[in-house]
Design a protein around this motif. Sequence first.
Motif, PDB file in Angstrom:
ATOM      1  N   GLY A 147      -1.128 -10.231   4.889  1.00 26.47           N
ATOM      2  CA  GLY A 147      -0.796  -9.211   3.871  1.00 26.47           C
ATOM      3  C   GLY A 147       0.175  -9.751   2.831  1.00 26.47           C
ATOM      4  O   GLY A 147       0.601 -10.887   2.869  1.00 26.47           O
ATOM      5  N   GLN A 148       0.499  -8.912   1.882  1.00 27.21           N
ATOM      6  CA  GLN A 148       1.365  -9.337   0.769  1.00 27.21           C
ATOM      7  C   GLN A 148       2.703  -8.594   0.755  1.00 27.21           C
ATOM      8  O   GLN A 148       3.412  -8.597  -0.233  1.00 27.21           O
ATOM      9  CB  GLN A 148       0.634  -9.088  -0.566  1.00 27.21           C
ATOM     10  N   LYS A 149       3.004  -7.929   1.888  1.00 28.66           N
ATOM     11  CA  LYS A 149       4.211  -7.096   1.923  1.00 28.66           C
ATOM     12  C   LYS A 149       5.484  -7.942   1.772  1.00 28.66           C
ATOM     13  O   LYS A 149       6.422  -7.573   1.088  1.00 28.66           O
ATOM     14  CB  LYS A 149       4.243  -6.295   3.227  1.00 28.66           C
ATOM     15  N   THR A 150       5.492  -9.100   2.426  1.00 28.47           N
ATOM     16  CA  THR A 150       6.673  -9.975   2.363  1.00 28.47           C
ATOM     17  C   THR A 150       6.500 -10.971   1.221  1.00 28.47           C
ATOM     18  O   THR A 150       5.591 -11.797   1.254  1.00 28.47           O
ATOM     19  CB  THR A 150       6.850 -10.743   3.698  1.00 28.47           C
ATOM     20  N   GLN A 151       7.359 -10.861   0.212  1.00 30.05           N
ATOM     21  CA  GLN A 151       7.260 -11.748  -0.947  1.00 30.05           C
ATOM     22  C   GLN A 151       8.083 -13.022  -0.719  1.00 30.05           C
ATOM     23  O   GLN A 151       9.304 -12.986  -0.748  1.00 30.05           O
ATOM     24  CB  GLN A 151       7.765 -11.033  -2.208  1.00 30.05           C
ATOM     25  N   VAL A 152       7.402 -14.124  -0.471  1.00 29.22           N
ATOM     26  CA  VAL A 152       8.088 -15.409  -0.250  1.00 29.22           C
ATOM     27  C   VAL A 152       8.330 -16.116  -1.589  1.00 29.22           C
ATOM     28  O   VAL A 152       9.373 -16.712  -1.810  1.00 29.22           O
ATOM     29  CB  VAL A 152       7.254 -16.312   0.697  1.00 29.22           C
TER      30      VAL A 152
END
Length: 320
Positions: free
Chosen positions: A205-210
């Motif tokens: 998913g894309q919830k955590t923006q690294v």
Amino acid sequence: VEEQRARWERKRSRTAKELVETEHKYVEQLDLVVTFFVTILKAKGTLKPAVLETIFGHLESIYSASHVLSLHLERGNLASGLENFCQNVELYGHYAENLEQANKTLKEQLRKNKSFRRFKKLQENRPQFQGRKLEDLLPLPLQRLHQYKHFFRDLLENTSPDSAEYQKLANAVKCISEVSRWVQDIFDNRENSLQLLRVQKLLKGQKTQVLTPGRWYIREGWLLVVPSKGEDLKRRMFFLFSDLLIATKPCHPLHPLNSNKLACQAVYPLHQCIVDKVFGHTQSQGGLLSLSFPHKTLLLMSSDQQDINDWYRSLTAAVR
């Protein structure tokens, strides 16, 4: 003093001789690219001017500067040669900035442009190339920059401070060191971006923006989380960045889309974190770290002493 001077002189002339010989070879290799690629491609129009500019960047100007330096060195005008060269050394920084785009454009043209693909193969088969590919020759300026740094420093160390050339050599060393640092920063930033992108792709998913500007990747690895109540230890994959620590666990191996990805369990900002080593100070087996956050304490364990020490150092440095 006389003996010391003689020793300096011997070392200096050895370094100067090596600089002349290697510069000659370097100019010859650049000449291959300029003569058999840049000049002919310009004349034939196989590549659009903008594409040609992107692939070869400042290579012609670098070649000209090195050609002039080579002539100075052959005539024994070391100091004036280096002084003149330092006025052009920034070209190497610009060349480094463009290199990634150059490689990308070159690959793209080889895929799309049949006549360029044929032309490249034809040129590389010439005996002068001795089996080398264009891809091997394009990074040469940056390899040479690294060599210049060592040559110029050696020359300076073996030149008497009273000598007329000393100050010019000192300036050359300063110039090269500054550009080398600039080039190193370019590579470090590029490497860091690739690491951030790799971790981003690993996470489900894309919830955590690294991918965040100014964030630096530090390290990753498996650690055991010690729960507060008497539950079992949980094995988690941790990613440490300059501003946060991310805890993840593997997705289900039979998941149709995410079987090889990691699910983010928690994100810990480091700005209010306190790191302590609970045990692992002695030569025991492994160790335990305590990470205190405003509303939570995290206990991390490893059975590998070296591993826990490395994590302790990395976390302390990141928090600091």
